[in-house]
Every structure is written in structure tokens, then in C-alpha cells.
Design a protein around this motif. Structure first.
Motif, PDB file in Angstrom:
ATOM      1  N   GLU A  21       0.815  -1.214   0.000  1.00 38.55           N
ATOM      2  CA  GLU A  21       0.000   0.000   0.000  1.00 38.55           C
ATOM      3  C   GLU A  21       0.850   1.267   0.000  1.00 38.55           C
ATOM      4  OE1 GLU A  21      -3.987  -0.462   2.344  1.00 38.55           O
ATOM      5  OE2 GLU A  21      -2.350  -1.358   3.520  1.00 38.55           O
ATOM      6  N   LEU A  22       2.111   1.163   0.398  1.00 41.98           N
ATOM      7  CA  LEU A  22       2.988   2.334   0.423  1.00 41.98           C
ATOM      8  C   LEU A  22       3.279   2.863  -0.973  1.00 41.98           C
ATOM      9  CD1 LEU A  22       5.661   1.327   3.093  1.00 41.98           C
ATOM     10  CD2 LEU A  22       3.858   3.040   3.326  1.00 41.98           C
ATOM     11  N   TYR A  23       3.285   1.988  -1.959  1.00 43.16           N
ATOM     12  CA  TYR A  23       3.651   2.353  -3.315  1.00 43.16           C
ATOM     13  C   TYR A  23       2.563   1.905  -4.291  1.00 43.16           C
ATOM     14  CZ  TYR A  23       7.950   2.878  -0.800  1.00 43.16           C
ATOM     15  OH  TYR A  23       8.876   3.256   0.133  1.00 43.16           O
ATOM     16  N   PRO A  24       1.416   2.598  -4.271  1.00 45.21           N
ATOM     17  CA  PRO A  24       0.322   2.188  -5.147  1.00 45.21           C
ATOM     18  C   PRO A  24       0.692   2.400  -6.606  1.00 45.21           C
ATOM     19  CG  PRO A  24      -0.191   4.284  -4.103  1.00 45.21           C
ATOM     20  CD  PRO A  24       1.098   3.801  -3.499  1.00 45.21           C
ATOM     21  N   GLY A  25       0.094   1.615  -7.449  1.00 46.10           N
ATOM     22  CA  GLY A  25       0.327   1.727  -8.874  1.00 46.10           C
ATOM     23  C   GLY A  25      -0.924   1.324  -9.621  1.00 46.10           C
ATOM     24  N   ARG A  26      -0.763   1.068 -10.896  1.00 46.14           N
ATOM     25  CA  ARG A  26      -1.925   0.724 -11.711  1.00 46.14           C
ATOM     26  C   ARG A  26      -2.231  -0.763 -11.734  1.00 46.14           C
ATOM     27  NH1 ARG A  26      -0.790   0.321 -17.666  1.00 46.14           N
ATOM     28  NH2 ARG A  26       1.421  -0.152 -17.809  1.00 46.14           N
ATOM     29  N   PHE A  27      -1.366  -1.568 -11.079  1.00 45.58           N
ATOM     30  CA  PHE A  27      -1.571  -3.011 -11.057  1.00 45.58           C
ATOM     31  C   PHE A  27      -1.909  -3.489  -9.649  1.00 45.58           C
ATOM     32  CE2 PHE A  27       1.424  -2.364 -14.631  1.00 45.58           C
ATOM     33  CZ  PHE A  27       0.587  -2.780 -15.651  1.00 45.58           C
ATOM     34  N   LEU A  28      -2.765  -4.505  -9.574  1.00 44.75           N
ATOM     35  CA  LEU A  28      -3.124  -5.119  -8.299  1.00 44.75           C
ATOM     36  C   LEU A  28      -1.918  -5.832  -7.701  1.00 44.75           C
ATOM     37  CD1 LEU A  28      -6.518  -6.662  -9.399  1.00 44.75           C
ATOM     38  CD2 LEU A  28      -6.224  -4.935  -7.616  1.00 44.75           C
ATOM     39  N   LYS A  29      -1.784  -5.733  -6.389  1.00 45.60           N
ATOM     40  CA  LYS A  29      -0.739  -6.447  -5.656  1.00 45.60           C
ATOM     41  C   LYS A  29      -1.403  -7.276  -4.570  1.00 45.60           C
ATOM     42  CE  LYS A  29       2.316  -2.503  -6.168  1.00 45.60           C
ATOM     43  NZ  LYS A  29       2.922  -1.403  -5.420  1.00 45.60           N
ATOM     44  N   ALA A  30      -0.845  -8.426  -4.290  1.00 51.86           N
ATOM     45  CA  ALA A  30      -1.422  -9.326  -3.289  1.00 51.86           C
ATOM     46  C   ALA A  30      -1.612  -8.624  -1.947  1.00 51.86           C
ATOM     47  CB  ALA A  30      -0.553 -10.570  -3.131  1.00 51.86           C
ATOM     48  N   GLY A  31      -0.643  -7.823  -1.533  1.00 53.45           N
ATOM     49  CA  GLY A  31      -0.725  -7.152  -0.244  1.00 53.45           C
ATOM     50  C   GLY A  31      -1.856  -6.155  -0.143  1.00 53.45           C
ATOM     51  N   GLU A  32      -2.332  -5.657  -1.276  1.00 52.13           N
ATOM     52  CA  GLU A  32      -3.434  -4.701  -1.268  1.00 52.13           C
ATOM     53  C   GLU A  32      -4.781  -5.377  -1.008  1.00 52.13           C
ATOM     54  OE1 GLU A  32      -2.028  -1.258  -4.336  1.00 52.13           O
ATOM     55  OE2 GLU A  32      -2.668  -3.160  -5.223  1.00 52.13           O
ATOM     56  N   LEU A  33      -4.850  -6.682  -1.163  1.00 50.91           N
ATOM     57  CA  LEU A  33      -6.113  -7.389  -0.933  1.00 50.91           C
ATOM     58  C   LEU A  33      -6.484  -7.434   0.547  1.00 50.91           C
ATOM     59  CD1 LEU A  33      -5.734 -10.381  -3.416  1.00 50.91           C
ATOM     60  CD2 LEU A  33      -6.940  -8.219  -3.773  1.00 50.91           C
ATOM     61  N   LEU A  34      -5.487  -7.358   1.426  1.00 52.54           N
ATOM     62  CA  LEU A  34      -5.696  -7.315   2.877  1.00 52.54           C
ATOM     63  C   LEU A  34      -6.582  -8.452   3.375  1.00 52.54           C
ATOM     64  CD1 LEU A  34      -6.193  -3.461   3.221  1.00 52.54           C
ATOM     65  CD2 LEU A  34      -4.079  -4.773   3.537  1.00 52.54           C
ATOM     66  N   GLY A  35      -6.347  -9.637   2.827  1.00 51.29           N
ATOM     67  CA  GLY A  35      -7.094 -10.808   3.253  1.00 51.29           C
ATOM     68  C   GLY A  35      -8.463 -10.956   2.616  1.00 51.29           C
ATOM     69  N   LYS A  36      -8.879  -9.957   1.839  1.00 50.58           N
ATOM     70  CA  LYS A  36     -10.174 -10.036   1.160  1.00 50.58           C
ATOM     71  C   LYS A  36     -10.029 -10.870  -0.103  1.00 50.58           C
ATOM     72  CE  LYS A  36     -11.564  -5.576   2.926  1.00 50.58           C
ATOM     73  NZ  LYS A  36     -11.707  -4.182   2.636  1.00 50.58           N
ATOM     74  N   LYS A  37     -11.157 -11.343  -0.612  1.00 46.67           N
ATOM     75  CA  LYS A  37     -11.187 -12.144  -1.828  1.00 46.67           C
ATOM     76  C   LYS A  37     -12.185 -11.525  -2.805  1.00 46.67           C
ATOM     77  CE  LYS A  37      -9.921 -16.371   0.573  1.00 46.67           C
ATOM     78  NZ  LYS A  37     -10.292 -17.737   0.912  1.00 46.67           N
ATOM     79  N   PRO A  38     -11.764 -10.447  -3.491  1.00 50.85           N
ATOM     80  CA  PRO A  38     -12.701  -9.771  -4.386  1.00 50.85           C
ATOM     81  C   PRO A  38     -13.018 -10.608  -5.622  1.00 50.85           C
ATOM     82  CG  PRO A  38     -10.516  -8.849  -4.640  1.00 50.85           C
ATOM     83  CD  PRO A  38     -10.449  -9.821  -3.487  1.00 50.85           C
ATOM     84  N   SER A  39     -14.277 -10.586  -6.017  1.00 46.01           N
ATOM     85  CA  SER A  39     -14.706 -11.193  -7.277  1.00 46.01           C
ATOM     86  C   SER A  39     -14.825 -10.071  -8.299  1.00 46.01           C
ATOM     87  CB  SER A  39     -16.044 -11.907  -7.114  1.00 46.01           C
ATOM     88  OG  SER A  39     -15.878 -13.032  -6.281  1.00 46.01           O
ATOM     89  N   LEU A  40     -14.111 -10.221  -9.405  1.00 49.04           N
ATOM     90  CA  LEU A  40     -14.027  -9.176 -10.416  1.00 49.04           C
ATOM     91  C   LEU A  40     -14.419  -9.722 -11.778  1.00 49.04           C
ATOM     92  CD1 LEU A  40     -10.559  -7.768  -9.298  1.00 49.04           C
ATOM     93  CD2 LEU A  40     -12.805  -6.850  -8.715  1.00 49.04           C
ATOM     94  N   THR A  41     -14.997  -8.859 -12.609  1.00 47.15           N
ATOM     95  CA  THR A  41     -15.463  -9.236 -13.940  1.00 47.15           C
ATOM     96  C   THR A  41     -14.414  -8.838 -14.972  1.00 47.15           C
ATOM     97  OG1 THR A  41     -17.715  -8.756 -13.199  1.00 47.15           O
ATOM     98  CG2 THR A  41     -17.366  -9.019 -15.576  1.00 47.15           C
ATOM     99  N   ILE A  42     -13.958  -9.798 -15.759  1.00 41.82           N
ATOM    100  CA  ILE A  42     -12.948  -9.558 -16.793  1.00 41.82           C
ATOM    101  C   ILE A  42     -13.572  -8.752 -17.933  1.00 41.82           C
ATOM    102  CG2 ILE A  42     -11.435 -10.640 -18.501  1.00 41.82           C
ATOM    103  CD1 ILE A  42     -11.275 -13.070 -16.565  1.00 41.82           C
ATOM    104  N   THR A  43     -12.886  -7.653 -18.330  1.00 37.52           N
ATOM    105  CA  THR A  43     -13.355  -6.841 -19.450  1.00 37.52           C
ATOM    106  C   THR A  43     -12.397  -6.856 -20.625  1.00 37.52           C
ATOM    107  OG1 THR A  43     -12.368  -4.822 -18.548  1.00 37.52           O
ATOM    108  CG2 THR A  43     -14.674  -5.268 -17.979  1.00 37.52           C
ATOM    109  N   ASP A  44     -11.129  -7.191 -20.390  1.00 34.98           N
ATOM    110  CA  ASP A  44     -10.154  -7.193 -21.483  1.00 34.98           C
ATOM    111  C   ASP A  44      -8.923  -7.982 -21.066  1.00 34.98           C
ATOM    112  OD1 ASP A  44      -9.093  -6.609 -23.975  1.00 34.98           O
ATOM    113  OD2 ASP A  44      -8.608  -4.524 -23.507  1.00 34.98           O
TER     114      ASP A  44
END
Length: 107
Positions: A21-44
Motif C-alpha cells: 500500500e505504500l507504493y500504489p500503482g496501476r496493477f493489483l498487488k497481493a498485499g493490497e487485498l488485505l485478506g479479502k477475496k474480491p470477485s471481479l469481472t474480466i473486461t479485457d
């Protein structure tokens, strides 16, 4: 009004939990999930040239409807998604995947 807000109180700040979280960017990082399991819809799904410590490499990128952040999909991610939705990438569009942080080969 001061930099501390009205009446001298501290401004609202998000409590950071993970190093990622200290160095946010345009890509998802495992550490940003904070134990959550988001369900996301693929668009591209596409390739992009990304720079690493060694040089430039072509990486698979997956975009989602629910977030601006994209996933740099390693081969393991690609194999899992292929097992769910097949080899044809067009068939992946509109499908939902659930992301979670886990270990693979100690990482």
C-alpha cells in the motif's frame, strides 16, 4: 482552515496495513487485498511491455469492470483461468474471477 482541518483536528487518513500500500500503482498487488477475496469481472486481456530489473518483458494484463487496477497475470493465473473458461480469450470476457493472496513455491 489549517492543514490539520477545522478546529485543529487531524485530517482523515487511511491506516496502511501492507507494504504494498505504500507504493500504489496501476496493477493489483497481493498485499493490497488485505485478506479479502474480491470477485471481479474480466473486461479485457492483452499484452503489454513492462520493465523489470533485467529489462523489458511482454506480460499478460487483465482488466476488470469493478476497478481501475489491472492484474499482471503470471502463467499460473492464466492456467487457472483457462481451466475455468477455456482457451479462447474472448470467452473470458464478462466472466468473474475471485482473487486471493496465496503462496506458490514459497512466494
Amino acid at each position: 482552515m489549517s492543514e490539520h482541518g477545522q478546529y485543529g483536528e487531524e485530517p482523515q487518513r487511511k491506516k496502511l496495513v501492507s507494504y504494498d500500500e505504500l507504493y500504489p500503482g496501476r496493477f493489483l498487488k497481493a498485499g493490497e487485498l488485505l485478506g479479502k477475496k474480491p470477485s471481479l469481472t474480466i473486461t479485457d486481456i492483452f499484452h503489454e511491455e513492462l520493465q523489470d530489473q533485467i529489462g523489458t518483458k511482454t506480460k499478460a494484463i487483465i482488466k476488470f469492470r469493478e476497478t481501475q487496477k489491472m492484474l499482471v497475470a503470471c502463467k499460473t493465473n492464466g492456467l487457472c483461468i483457462k481451466a475455468m473458461f477455456g482457451k479462447t480469450l474472448a470467452d473470458w470476457i464478462g466472466k468473474r474471477i475471485t482473487l486471493f493472496a496465496g503462496q506458490f513455491k514459497g512466494e
